[in-house]
Write a protein that holds these residues in place. Structure first.
Motif, PDB file in Angstrom:
ATOM      1  N   VAL A   1       4.959  -5.717  -5.264  1.00 18.16           N
ATOM      2  CA  VAL A   1       4.910  -4.410  -5.931  1.00 18.16           C
ATOM      3  C   VAL A   1       5.678  -4.465  -7.247  1.00 18.16           C
ATOM      4  O   VAL A   1       5.226  -3.940  -8.272  1.00 18.16           O
ATOM      5  CB  VAL A   1       5.487  -3.309  -5.016  1.00 18.16           C
ATOM      6  CG1 VAL A   1       5.615  -1.986  -5.769  1.00 18.16           C
ATOM      7  CG2 VAL A   1       4.595  -3.119  -3.796  1.00 18.16           C
TER       8      VAL A   1
ATOM      9  N   PRO B   1       4.973   6.395  -8.965  1.00 14.10           N
ATOM     10  CA  PRO B   1       4.745   6.951  -7.617  1.00 14.10           C
ATOM     11  C   PRO B   1       4.423   5.875  -6.576  1.00 14.10           C
ATOM     12  O   PRO B   1       4.875   5.963  -5.430  1.00 14.10           O
ATOM     13  CB  PRO B   1       3.549   7.891  -7.824  1.00 14.10           C
ATOM     14  CG  PRO B   1       3.618   8.272  -9.263  1.00 14.10           C
ATOM     15  CD  PRO B   1       4.096   7.035  -9.962  1.00 14.10           C
ATOM     16  N   ASN B   2       3.654   4.860  -6.990  1.00 13.70           N
ATOM     17  CA  ASN B   2       3.330   3.766  -6.074  1.00 13.70           C
ATOM     18  C   ASN B   2       4.586   3.002  -5.670  1.00 13.70           C
ATOM     19  O   ASN B   2       4.777   2.669  -4.491  1.00 13.70           O
ATOM     20  CB  ASN B   2       2.348   2.788  -6.731  1.00 13.70           C
ATOM     21  CG  ASN B   2       1.132   3.462  -7.313  1.00 13.70           C
ATOM     22  OD1 ASN B   2       1.072   3.684  -8.515  1.00 13.70           O
ATOM     23  ND2 ASN B   2       0.168   3.802  -6.471  1.00 13.70           N
ATOM     24  N   VAL B   3       5.431   2.724  -6.654  1.00 18.96           N
ATOM     25  CA  VAL B   3       6.655   1.975  -6.381  1.00 18.96           C
ATOM     26  C   VAL B   3       7.577   2.770  -5.461  1.00 18.96           C
ATOM     27  O   VAL B   3       8.188   2.219  -4.538  1.00 18.96           O
ATOM     28  CB  VAL B   3       7.377   1.614  -7.692  1.00 18.96           C
ATOM     29  CG1 VAL B   3       8.693   0.891  -7.395  1.00 18.96           C
ATOM     30  CG2 VAL B   3       6.494   0.745  -8.572  1.00 18.96           C
TER      31      VAL B   3
ATOM     32  N   ARG C   1       3.595  -6.265  -9.804  1.00 17.19           N
ATOM     33  CA  ARG C   1       2.482  -5.427 -10.274  1.00 17.19           C
ATOM     34  C   ARG C   1       2.979  -4.317 -11.191  1.00 17.19           C
ATOM     35  O   ARG C   1       2.319  -3.961 -12.165  1.00 17.19           O
ATOM     36  CB  ARG C   1       1.730  -4.835  -9.079  1.00 17.19           C
ATOM     37  CG  ARG C   1       0.998  -5.871  -8.240  1.00 17.19           C
ATOM     38  CD  ARG C   1       0.187  -5.221  -7.123  1.00 17.19           C
ATOM     39  NE  ARG C   1      -0.395  -6.225  -6.239  1.00 17.19           N
ATOM     40  CZ  ARG C   1      -1.221  -5.952  -5.231  1.00 17.19           C
ATOM     41  NH1 ARG C   1      -1.559  -4.694  -4.978  1.00 17.19           N
ATOM     42  NH2 ARG C   1      -1.701  -6.919  -4.470  1.00 17.19           N
ATOM     43  N   PHE C   2       4.161  -3.778 -10.883  1.00 14.89           N
ATOM     44  CA  PHE C   2       4.740  -2.738 -11.731  1.00 14.89           C
ATOM     45  C   PHE C   2       5.062  -3.300 -13.114  1.00 14.89           C
ATOM     46  O   PHE C   2       4.818  -2.652 -14.142  1.00 14.89           O
ATOM     47  CB  PHE C   2       6.002  -2.180 -11.075  1.00 14.89           C
ATOM     48  CG  PHE C   2       6.644  -1.050 -11.835  1.00 14.89           C
ATOM     49  CD1 PHE C   2       6.010   0.172 -11.967  1.00 14.89           C
ATOM     50  CD2 PHE C   2       7.895  -1.213 -12.409  1.00 14.89           C
ATOM     51  CE1 PHE C   2       6.601   1.222 -12.662  1.00 14.89           C
ATOM     52  CE2 PHE C   2       8.495  -0.173 -13.102  1.00 14.89           C
ATOM     53  CZ  PHE C   2       7.848   1.044 -13.228  1.00 14.89           C
TER      54      PHE C   2
ATOM     55  N   VAL D   1       0.544  -0.998 -11.237  1.00 11.75           N
ATOM     56  CA  VAL D   1       0.879   0.153 -10.409  1.00 11.75           C
ATOM     57  C   VAL D   1       1.925   0.962 -11.163  1.00 11.75           C
ATOM     58  O   VAL D   1       2.528   0.478 -12.125  1.00 11.75           O
ATOM     59  CB  VAL D   1       1.421  -0.254  -9.014  1.00 11.75           C
ATOM     60  CG1 VAL D   1       0.368  -1.000  -8.225  1.00 11.75           C
ATOM     61  CG2 VAL D   1       2.690  -1.091  -9.145  1.00 11.75           C
TER      62      VAL D   1
ATOM     63  N   ALA E   1       0.814  -1.220   0.000  1.00 15.06           N
ATOM     64  CA  ALA E   1       0.000   0.000   0.000  1.00 15.06           C
ATOM     65  C   ALA E   1       0.847   1.268   0.000  1.00 15.06           C
ATOM     66  O   ALA E   1       0.319   2.366  -0.195  1.00 15.06           O
ATOM     67  CB  ALA E   1      -0.922   0.002   1.216  1.00 15.06           C
ATOM     68  N   GLY E   2       2.155   1.128   0.217  1.00  7.17           N
ATOM     69  CA  GLY E   2       3.019   2.303   0.279  1.00  7.17           C
ATOM     70  C   GLY E   2       2.803   3.125   1.532  1.00  7.17           C
ATOM     71  O   GLY E   2       3.062   4.331   1.554  1.00  7.17           O
ATOM     72  N   ASN E   3       2.348   2.471   2.587  1.00  8.86           N
ATOM     73  CA  ASN E   3       2.065   3.146   3.858  1.00  8.86           C
ATOM     74  C   ASN E   3       3.351   3.175   4.691  1.00  8.86           C
ATOM     75  O   ASN E   3       3.669   2.220   5.401  1.00  8.86           O
ATOM     76  CB  ASN E   3       0.954   2.401   4.599  1.00  8.86           C
ATOM     77  CG  ASN E   3       0.482   3.138   5.840  1.00  8.86           C
ATOM     78  OD1 ASN E   3       1.251   3.847   6.480  1.00  8.86           O
ATOM     79  ND2 ASN E   3      -0.780   2.962   6.184  1.00  8.86           N
TER      80      ASN E   3
ATOM     81  N   MET F   1       6.763   4.971  -3.188  1.00  5.94           N
ATOM     82  CA  MET F   1       6.231   4.950  -1.823  1.00  5.94           C
ATOM     83  C   MET F   1       6.469   3.596  -1.161  1.00  5.94           C
ATOM     84  O   MET F   1       6.863   3.523   0.012  1.00  5.94           O
ATOM     85  CB  MET F   1       4.740   5.283  -1.839  1.00  5.94           C
ATOM     86  CG  MET F   1       4.424   6.706  -2.273  1.00  5.94           C
ATOM     87  SD  MET F   1       5.112   7.952  -1.157  1.00  5.94           S
ATOM     88  CE  MET F   1       4.024   7.761   0.259  1.00  5.94           C
ATOM     89  N   SER F   2       6.238   2.527  -1.905  1.00  7.89           N
ATOM     90  CA  SER F   2       6.451   1.191  -1.346  1.00  7.89           C
ATOM     91  C   SER F   2       7.925   0.952  -1.041  1.00  7.89           C
ATOM     92  O   SER F   2       8.277   0.372  -0.003  1.00  7.89           O
ATOM     93  CB  SER F   2       5.939   0.122  -2.318  1.00  7.89           C
ATOM     94  OG  SER F   2       4.530   0.179  -2.427  1.00  7.89           O
TER      95      SER F   2
END
Length: 212
Positions: free
Chosen positions: A48, A60-62, A51-52, A57, A13-15, A64-65
């Motif tokens: 991740v 930006p998602n990558v 998915r990339f 994704v 989730a990149g949290n 953050m993760s």
């Protein structure tokens, strides 16, 4: 859901704050650092990357993760060091001479670190001399040559030629990448690998050092 699975989901989730907090909780519960890394953080960042590669994704998602992963590794790093856990290999990366673009190169570095590699980032505008110095100093397994412009692609070939002249070419595997770079170009200049994106670069480097 186990706490290690929760860590994986938070990485996906990149949290960043959530991942750090959950890793700290895992440490407090007595879960060893190697398990946190291998069974919590790594499955998340690997997912991740997959998915990339499938374009599910985006950058930006990558980013953050990868930040969630790497900042959480910092929490358990002292315990990993104490347990004898070491990087699986070393990569030297840079954007080649004449090119100041670094987003792609930085993403490659994050993904490589997340895959267990020690990454030496030489920065931007890097010519053959800097690569040669780094190879002699760090003895890396792989080097990455990033070029984001058609006008700087030729520098990749010049760097490989310089390594040959210095007798260093056989000491490292050379990866090339960047928007204008293709497999045909990699073959032409004698690179060992062309990787289309950061996840692919990290995957190739990890597979090489694990299986060499």
């Amino acid at each position: 859901m186990s706490i290690l699975n929760e860590i994986s989901e938070l990485v996906i989730a990149g949290n960043i704050a959530g991942t750090q907090a959950k890793v700290e909780s895992a440490v407090e519960e007595g879960i060893d650092a190697v398990s946190i890394l291998n069974d919590g953080l790594m499955p998340g960042i690997n997912e991740v990357g997959e998915r990339f590669a499938r374009a599910e994704v985006f950058v930006p998602n990558v980013l953050m993760s990868a930040k969630a992963m790497n900042t959480s590794v910092e929490i358990i790093q002292p315990m990993l060091t104490a347990s004898g856990n070491k990087p699986i290999g070393t990569a030297v990366i840079a954007t080649v001479k004449g090119d100041l673009h670094d987003i792609g190169k930085n993403l490659v570095g994050l993904m490589m670190k997340s895959s267990g590699l020690e990454v030496i980032d030489l920065g931007n505008d890097c010519g053959a001399d800097k690569y040669i110095d780094a190879i002699e100093k760090y003895n890396p397994d792989v080097i990455g040559l990033s070029a984001l412009l058609t006008t700087t692609m030729n520098e990749q070939g010049r760097i490989i030629k310089a390594l040959e002249e210095k007798g260093l070419r056989d000491k490292v595997k050379v990866m090339v990448g960047g928007a204008p770079v293709t497999q045909e170009w990699a073959d032409k200049i004698g690179a060992d690998a062309f990787t289309a994106d950061a996840a692919d670069a990290a995957r190739w480097a990890k597979n090489y050092v694990v299986n060499k």
